[in-house]
Design a protein around this motif. Structure first.
Motif, short mmCIF file in Angstrom:
data_model
loop_
_atom_site.label_atom_id
_atom_site.label_comp_id
_atom_site.label_asym_id
_atom_site.label_seq_id
_atom_site.Cartn_x
_atom_site.Cartn_y
_atom_site.Cartn_z
N ALA A 165 25.01 -1.81 -16.15
CA ALA A 165 23.55 -1.92 -16.05
C ALA A 165 23.08 -3.25 -16.64
O ALA A 165 22.21 -3.93 -16.09
CB ALA A 165 22.89 -0.74 -16.76
N THR B 228 22.68 1.33 -8.10
CA THR B 228 24.04 1.76 -8.43
C THR B 228 24.69 2.35 -7.20
O THR B 228 24.17 3.29 -6.60
CB THR B 228 23.99 2.82 -9.54
OG1 THR B 228 23.37 2.27 -10.68
CG2 THR B 228 25.39 3.28 -9.91
N THR C 186 24.77 10.02 -9.22
CA THR C 186 25.60 8.81 -9.19
C THR C 186 26.83 8.97 -10.07
O THR C 186 26.84 9.71 -11.05
CB THR C 186 24.79 7.59 -9.65
OG1 THR C 186 24.33 7.80 -10.99
CG2 THR C 186 23.58 7.38 -8.75
N ASP D 271 24.50 6.19 -13.22
CA ASP D 271 23.46 6.18 -14.24
C ASP D 271 22.49 7.35 -14.07
O ASP D 271 21.31 7.23 -14.34
CB ASP D 271 22.71 4.85 -14.24
CG ASP D 271 22.02 4.54 -12.92
OD1 ASP D 271 22.20 5.32 -11.96
OD2 ASP D 271 21.31 3.52 -12.84
N GLY D 272 23.03 8.48 -13.58
CA GLY D 272 22.22 9.68 -13.55
C GLY D 272 21.81 10.13 -12.17
O GLY D 272 22.47 9.86 -11.17
N TYR E 84 18.95 10.72 -9.03
CA TYR E 84 17.82 10.14 -8.31
C TYR E 84 17.27 11.18 -7.34
O TYR E 84 17.99 12.05 -6.84
CB TYR E 84 18.24 8.89 -7.55
CG TYR E 84 18.58 7.71 -8.43
CD1 TYR E 84 17.68 6.67 -8.62
CD2 TYR E 84 19.81 7.64 -9.10
CE1 TYR E 84 17.99 5.59 -9.42
CE2 TYR E 84 20.12 6.57 -9.92
CZ TYR E 84 19.21 5.54 -10.08
OH TYR E 84 19.50 4.49 -10.89
N HIS F 38 14.45 7.44 -10.17
CA HIS F 38 15.39 7.96 -11.17
C HIS F 38 14.72 9.08 -11.95
O HIS F 38 13.63 8.92 -12.47
CB HIS F 38 15.83 6.84 -12.11
CG HIS F 38 16.92 7.23 -13.05
ND1 HIS F 38 16.70 7.82 -14.27
CD2 HIS F 38 18.28 7.11 -12.93
CE1 HIS F 38 17.85 8.05 -14.87
NE2 HIS F 38 18.82 7.63 -14.07
N LYS G 193 20.75 9.82 -17.47
CA LYS G 193 21.29 8.47 -17.32
C LYS G 193 22.62 8.30 -18.04
O LYS G 193 23.37 7.37 -17.73
CB LYS G 193 20.28 7.45 -17.84
CG LYS G 193 20.07 7.47 -19.34
CD LYS G 193 19.15 6.34 -19.78
CE LYS G 193 19.00 6.33 -21.31
NZ LYS G 193 18.16 5.20 -21.76
N ASP G 194 22.94 9.18 -19.01
CA ASP G 194 24.20 9.07 -19.74
C ASP G 194 25.24 10.07 -19.27
O ASP G 194 26.22 10.34 -19.97
CB ASP G 194 23.95 9.26 -21.24
CG ASP G 194 23.08 8.17 -21.83
OD1 ASP G 194 23.22 7.00 -21.40
OD2 ASP G 194 22.24 8.46 -22.71
N SER G 195 25.06 10.62 -18.08
CA SER G 195 26.02 11.59 -17.55
C SER G 195 27.27 10.93 -16.99
O SER G 195 28.30 11.57 -16.84
CB SER G 195 25.37 12.45 -16.47
OG SER G 195 24.88 11.62 -15.42
N HIS G 196 27.17 9.67 -16.60
CA HIS G 196 28.28 8.87 -16.07
C HIS G 196 28.74 9.31 -14.68
O HIS G 196 29.01 8.49 -13.82
CB HIS G 196 29.46 8.86 -17.03
CG HIS G 196 30.47 7.79 -16.71
ND1 HIS G 196 30.33 6.50 -17.13
CD2 HIS G 196 31.62 7.81 -16.00
CE1 HIS G 196 31.34 5.77 -16.70
NE2 HIS G 196 32.13 6.54 -16.00
#
Length: 795
Positions: A73, A151, A169, A184-185, A187, A198, A202-205
């Motif tokens: 990012a 992404t 994502t 990054d999460g 959408y 979004h 976002k931190d789920s990878h």
């Protein structure tokens, strides 16, 4: 309760708290994890036959433990800022367009499918590193439904009954683009992919799957797999009760290295649902793809509380990735399978009472068709109208008509299966996504599979262009072989052999002579444009103990009959690839102790000086640079203290001066000042950093032009400078944000061709920049890079 994760080879103990108090306890919590895989598989097809390991090894070659989304990012943000700056300096340069060349008929990995419940023949797919795509002709042709600058790594798609589309994502299977490019999460699109917002995590990878409550479609569940490289973060099953506006964790993982890969709702009773958890972690030199956290769970109160299902299922630590499915016409019927912690298939299970109890079926590893990497697949699918009709993903598509008592292979589709969806509007119609793209069957999946005809989301490793005609192109694609594009822009590409397609090159004078390589340097020579007959090049004809996944095979620009092939030893041919002679000792630091392990200690790039065929430069995966002035009689190593010490992706020699060369490097840590592009002006003796101003991301390729420009391809775009670097500009517009793995510059036409890992091959005409043509260092001439950019015009 606490779990200790024993780490063999590294001597690192890591303790984490159990994140969820449930009716089930991991009773063997004090037991060690199974023996990890030391970057090895014992597959008869060779060491580490998993393409992602090559990409990952590059980017973690400095011992970095994290390829986080945050790094990418940040790098994408830096690329965006550089693009804006370029527009201010030179609008002509910034607005120069990249044009899609192809292919459109090859395809690439499709990891999920959503069937539009309202619009006939309309579906949406998630391409592994190519974004979201839409088809309105039942999967025959596709158009992008994802922003070019977003992404591109994808894991899941789903759609509500009124057409709201969700995209998760980041791939949940750690292979190919996913292991390199996380997400990054989540959408959401309310206009069928035209615009996206979004909406969280976002931190789920990586998102493995969505499940939408059929009784209340504002209730959406997401399986978050977590960062493959770093424990913790957003993992487990999450619920949104407001259509995706916010998310709450409802099933936490039992330890910090476990994430959710599946979440499934009982269609007859939405209060009952199921989830699969997978314990997995990737480190620089080992992977642990199983453990105590791998497990199956059930909720009977719409996801508020959960219990682990154990009656008839294993509870030991030797569990890899689970797959689970519910039979829509008989929701008491469940199917599940699991691999071992090291990857091979372990067992298949069936429940006829909604998961209260389970029975192992007679399915064998051979029937499962999952080789040594069951974690690459992880999915099961049941015919909505027949609970005995089951499909199991694997290298082959496996089908059972007797309730998983036995399976047989379905023919007519590409290898490596990932997603299936039935169209409820058309009886018998089912879609399949695999590494070859999108297929459709009108015979309920039993036969009659038809491949999409337009699917431009191929993952390319390399590309080459005929010097005699830049319209003629070849390229190597992930799990899609070597390919020839000799039919012009938008024309069909033809398969010309190989397994995974890696290095593919065209003779500089005779485009009918083509060389193609599969993984680990298994190459051929063809005088029929890649067709048969083919002469083998590889272990029997060349000298080396180890060969890289992408083994370098290059022409000498000063003599088209001279070629170079490199394992850990450099080989030279003077008869256009027919015979080979070693011209170097081992130029690496040596290979791994495990002969079946990943072949560290290999040459990754070779460059001969266009002005002097005796001058060669060589780079390796362990960060070494070498040069010779006498065609290999004597080799000189660059002082390691001058270099980043990471994987050398490319060396290129200045077309006018053999003593000026450039080297690019892959590994990166966000915020570091490590160089990604270095330059020598004295034939390799000293090197300086000229990459300042580039986004902090891996640089995969470098090309110096004859008139003083320097072009680089990176994980976040293509950039341009003068020969001396130091200040950079974004080159062109509308190039999708898929990693640029390879560049090929055709000097006579100024055509630059870029191979992207997920969006195919693009062309751009490089501008002429008169101020860059000086051969002197810019500081000596007084011409700054800003002056160079200002001089760039379309001429």
């Amino acid at each position: 309760m606490r779990l200790t994760l024993a780490r063999r080879y590294r001597g690192l103990a890591m303790t984490t708290s159990l994140g969820l108090v449930v009716a089930l306890a991991l009773t063997a919590s004090s037991a060690p994890r199974p023996v990890q895989e030391s970057l090895a598989t014992n597959s008869p097809t060779g060491p580490m036959e998993i393409p992602d390991e090559w990409m990952t090894a590059q980017r973690m070659s400095d011992g970095s433990r994290d390829l986080s989304v945050a790094k990418y990012a940040k790098a994408r943000g830096e690329a965006h800022d550089l693009n804006l700056r370029t527009r201010l300096l030179n609008r002509d340069l910034a607005q120069r367009e990249w044009n899609f060349f192809g292919p459109s008929n090859i395809g690439g990995r499709v990891v999920d499918i959503a069937v539009d419940p309202q619009v006939p023949d309309q579906i949406f797919i998630a391409a592994a590193s190519g974004g979201v795509w839409k088809s309105d002709d039942a999967g025959a042709t596709f158009e992008t439904a994802w922003p070019d600058d977003g992404t591109h790594s994808m894991g899941a798609v789903a759609m509500t009954s009124d057409g709201v589309l969700f995209a998760g994502t980041g791939e949940a299977q750690p292979g190919g683009g996913s292991i390199t490019f996380g997400g990054d999460g989540i959408y959401r699109s309310k206009d069928r992919g035209k615009t996206w917002r979004h909406v969280g995590l976002k931190d789920s990878h990586a998102i493995g799957r969505f499940a939408i409550d059929p009784s209340n479609e504002d209730r959406i569940f997401a399986a978050a797999s977590g960062n493959l490289f770093v424990p913790g973060g957003q993992r487990g099953v999450y619920l949104s009760e407001n259509g995706g506006n916010s998310w709450t964790q409802v099933l936490a993982p039992p330890n910090a290295t476990t994430g959710a890969t599946e979440v499934v709702i009982d269609p007859s009773n939405p209060r009952r649902m199921y989830a699969a958890m997978w314990d997995h972690l990737r480190e620089p030199h080992q992977r642990t793809y199983g453990g105590l956290g791998s497990s199956l769970w059930r909720s009977d109160d719409a996801g508020r509380t959960w219990s682990r299902m154990t009656n008839g299922l294993p509870t030991d630590a030797d569990q890899g990735r689970w797959g689970i499915a519910v039979a829509p016409d008989n929701p008491q019927r469940l199917y599940a399978y699991v691999g071992t912690a090291l990857g091979p298939f372990r067992a298949f299970y069936r429940s006829d009472d909604g998961g209260d109890s389970w029975t192992q079926t007679p399915v064998t590893a051979g029937q499962a068709s999952q080789s040594t990497f069951s974690w690459w697949f992880g999915k099961l699918f049941v015919d909505p109208g027949n609970s005995d009709h089951v499909f199991l993903t694997g290298v082959n598509l496996m089908r059972s008509t007797n309730g998983a008592q036995s399976f047989s292979s379905v023919s007519g589709v590409h290898a490596d299966q990932h997603a299936m969806r039935w169209d409820p509007k058309v009886p018998g119609r089912v879609y399949l996504g695999n590494d070859g793209g999108l297929y459709r069957s009108e015979a309920n999946g039993a036969s009659g599979w038809v491949k999409a005809t337009y699917e431009p989301y191929t993952q390319f490793y390399t590309v080459d262009v005929a010097q005699t005609d830049p319209v003629l192109k070849v390229g190597g694609a992930q799990d899609n072989g070597c390919n020839r594009g000799y039919n012009g822009v938008g024309g069909a590409w033809n398969a010309i052999g190989c397994g995974d397609g890696l290095q593919v090159v065209i003779h500089p004078e005779f485009p009918n002579i083509v060389f193609g390589c599969s993984q680990y340097g298994s190459c051929y020579r063809s005088e029929n444009s890649g067709g048969s007959p083919r002469q083998s090049i590889g272990t029997g004809q060349t000298t080396s103990e180890r060969r890289n996944w992408l083994t370098p095979l290059q022409f000498d620009p000063s003599d088209p009959n001279v070629m170079y092939y490199a394992g850990n030893i450099l080989n030279r041919s003077t008869d256009n690839g027919r015979t080979w002679t070693p011209i170097s000792p081992d130029l690496t630091g040596g290979g791994p102790n495990d002969p079946n392990g990943y072949p560290w200690g290999t040459i990754t790039t070779v460059a001969a000086a266009p002005t002097d065929g005796n001058k060669l430069y060589v780079g390796t995966d362990d960060g070494r640079l070498w040069w010779t002035d006498d065609l290999g009689q004597n080799w000189q190593q660059v002082d390691p203290g001058q270099l980043p010490g990471t994987w050398v992706t490319r060396v290129a020699v200045n077309p006018a001066d053999k003593n000026i060369a450039y080297a690019t490097f892959s590994a990166f840590r966000s915020g570091s000042d490590r160089s990604h592009v270095m330059m020598t002006r004295d034939g390799g003796r000293t090197w300086s950093n000229i990459g300042q101003g580039l986004p902090d991301a891996p640089v995969n390729f470098v090309v110096p032009t004859a008139d003083g420009l320097l072009l680089v391809g990176t994980d976040v775009g293509v950039f341009m400078s003068a020969w001396n670097g130091g200040e950079w500009a974004a080159l062109g517009t509308n190039l999708p944000q898929a990693a640029v793995m390879y560049l090929r510059y055709h000097e006579p036409s100024r055509q630059l061709t870029a191979a992207t890992f997920g969006r195919g091959v693009f062309d751009l005409t490089v501008p002429r920049c008169p101020a860059a043509s000086t051969k002197l260092p810019l500081k000596q001439t007084g011409v700054g890079v800003i002056g160079v950019l200002a001089s760039c015009r379309a001429g």
